[in-house]
Design a protein around this motif. Structure first.
Motif, PDB file in Angstrom:
ATOM      1  N   ILE A 298       0.836  -1.209   0.000  1.00 31.65           N
ATOM      2  CA  ILE A 298       0.000   0.000   0.000  1.00 31.65           C
ATOM      3  C   ILE A 298       0.863   1.248   0.000  1.00 31.65           C
ATOM      4  O   ILE A 298       0.544   2.243  -0.656  1.00 31.65           O
ATOM      5  CB  ILE A 298      -0.983  -0.029   1.189  1.00 31.65           C
ATOM      6  CG1 ILE A 298      -2.035  -1.106   0.955  1.00 31.65           C
ATOM      7  CG2 ILE A 298      -1.648   1.320   1.394  1.00 31.65           C
ATOM      8  CD1 ILE A 298      -2.884  -1.416   2.164  1.00 31.65           C
TER       9      ILE A 298
ATOM     10  N   LYS B 233      -2.483   3.177  -5.311  1.00 29.19           N
ATOM     11  CA  LYS B 233      -3.631   2.984  -6.199  1.00 29.19           C
ATOM     12  C   LYS B 233      -4.143   1.546  -6.162  1.00 29.19           C
ATOM     13  O   LYS B 233      -5.252   1.272  -6.598  1.00 29.19           O
ATOM     14  CB  LYS B 233      -3.266   3.357  -7.634  1.00 29.19           C
ATOM     15  CG  LYS B 233      -3.026   4.843  -7.804  1.00 29.19           C
ATOM     16  CD  LYS B 233      -2.746   5.194  -9.236  1.00 29.19           C
ATOM     17  CE  LYS B 233      -2.531   6.690  -9.362  1.00 29.19           C
ATOM     18  NZ  LYS B 233      -2.294   7.095 -10.743  1.00 29.19           N
ATOM     19  N   MET B 234      -3.342   0.630  -5.640  1.00 27.09           N
ATOM     20  CA  MET B 234      -3.744  -0.773  -5.565  1.00 27.09           C
ATOM     21  C   MET B 234      -4.425  -1.102  -4.238  1.00 27.09           C
ATOM     22  O   MET B 234      -4.608  -2.271  -3.909  1.00 27.09           O
ATOM     23  CB  MET B 234      -2.527  -1.681  -5.748  1.00 27.09           C
ATOM     24  CG  MET B 234      -1.914  -1.626  -7.120  1.00 27.09           C
ATOM     25  SD  MET B 234      -0.507  -2.736  -7.261  1.00 27.09           S
ATOM     26  CE  MET B 234      -1.254  -4.314  -6.963  1.00 27.09           C
ATOM     27  N   LEU B 235      -4.799  -0.106  -3.471  1.00 28.58           N
ATOM     28  CA  LEU B 235      -5.351  -0.315  -2.130  1.00 28.58           C
ATOM     29  C   LEU B 235      -6.540  -1.275  -2.139  1.00 28.58           C
ATOM     30  O   LEU B 235      -6.598  -2.209  -1.336  1.00 28.58           O
ATOM     31  CB  LEU B 235      -5.751   1.017  -1.504  1.00 28.58           C
ATOM     32  CG  LEU B 235      -6.408   0.954  -0.128  1.00 28.58           C
ATOM     33  CD1 LEU B 235      -5.451   0.374   0.879  1.00 28.58           C
ATOM     34  CD2 LEU B 235      -6.874   2.324   0.305  1.00 28.58           C
ATOM     35  N   ASN B 236      -7.501  -1.069  -3.043  1.00 33.13           N
ATOM     36  CA  ASN B 236      -8.689  -1.927  -3.074  1.00 33.13           C
ATOM     37  C   ASN B 236      -8.320  -3.380  -3.332  1.00 33.13           C
ATOM     38  O   ASN B 236      -8.834  -4.283  -2.663  1.00 33.13           O
ATOM     39  CB  ASN B 236      -9.667  -1.459  -4.155  1.00 33.13           C
ATOM     40  CG  ASN B 236     -10.312  -0.146  -3.802  1.00 33.13           C
ATOM     41  OD1 ASN B 236     -10.369   0.224  -2.644  1.00 33.13           O
ATOM     42  ND2 ASN B 236     -10.787   0.565  -4.807  1.00 33.13           N
ATOM     43  N   LEU B 237      -7.434  -3.619  -4.273  1.00 29.01           N
ATOM     44  CA  LEU B 237      -7.031  -4.982  -4.598  1.00 29.01           C
ATOM     45  C   LEU B 237      -6.284  -5.637  -3.439  1.00 29.01           C
ATOM     46  O   LEU B 237      -6.555  -6.784  -3.083  1.00 29.01           O
ATOM     47  CB  LEU B 237      -6.149  -4.986  -5.850  1.00 29.01           C
ATOM     48  CG  LEU B 237      -5.594  -6.338  -6.277  1.00 29.01           C
ATOM     49  CD1 LEU B 237      -6.726  -7.255  -6.703  1.00 29.01           C
ATOM     50  CD2 LEU B 237      -4.593  -6.169  -7.388  1.00 29.01           C
TER      51      LEU B 237
ATOM     52  N   VAL C  31      -6.403  -4.928  -0.204  1.00 33.55           N
ATOM     53  CA  VAL C  31      -7.308  -5.182   0.920  1.00 33.55           C
ATOM     54  C   VAL C  31      -8.221  -6.368   0.613  1.00 33.55           C
ATOM     55  O   VAL C  31      -8.433  -7.231   1.468  1.00 33.55           O
ATOM     56  CB  VAL C  31      -8.128  -3.919   1.265  1.00 33.55           C
ATOM     57  CG1 VAL C  31      -9.222  -4.229   2.269  1.00 33.55           C
ATOM     58  CG2 VAL C  31      -7.205  -2.844   1.798  1.00 33.55           C
ATOM     59  N   ALA C  32      -8.716  -6.446  -0.613  1.00 36.49           N
ATOM     60  CA  ALA C  32      -9.599  -7.557  -0.980  1.00 36.49           C
ATOM     61  C   ALA C  32      -8.868  -8.892  -0.887  1.00 36.49           C
ATOM     62  O   ALA C  32      -9.393  -9.857  -0.310  1.00 36.49           O
ATOM     63  CB  ALA C  32     -10.140  -7.339  -2.395  1.00 36.49           C
TER      64      ALA C  32
END
Length: 48
Positions: free
Chosen positions: A19, A24-28, A30-31
């Protein structure tokens, strides 16, 4: 000599570093983290 590693703290550390490097990859990140922790919670025998 046996070394025992807990997978959850290692995943949290890796996710935190990713992170910081790629916000920008935060959503991926965390998922994927939540899916892995959920699987480990459902199948406790998979712990390393």
């Amino acid at each position: 000599m046996t070394i025992h590693f807990a997978i959850q703290p290692l995943l949290a550390l890796a996710a935190g570093i990713l992170i910081l490097v790629r916000p920008k990859m935060l959503n991926l990140i965390v998922a994927v983290y939540l899916i892995v922790i959920g699987i480990l919670g459902l199948f406790p025998g998979l712990r390393i």
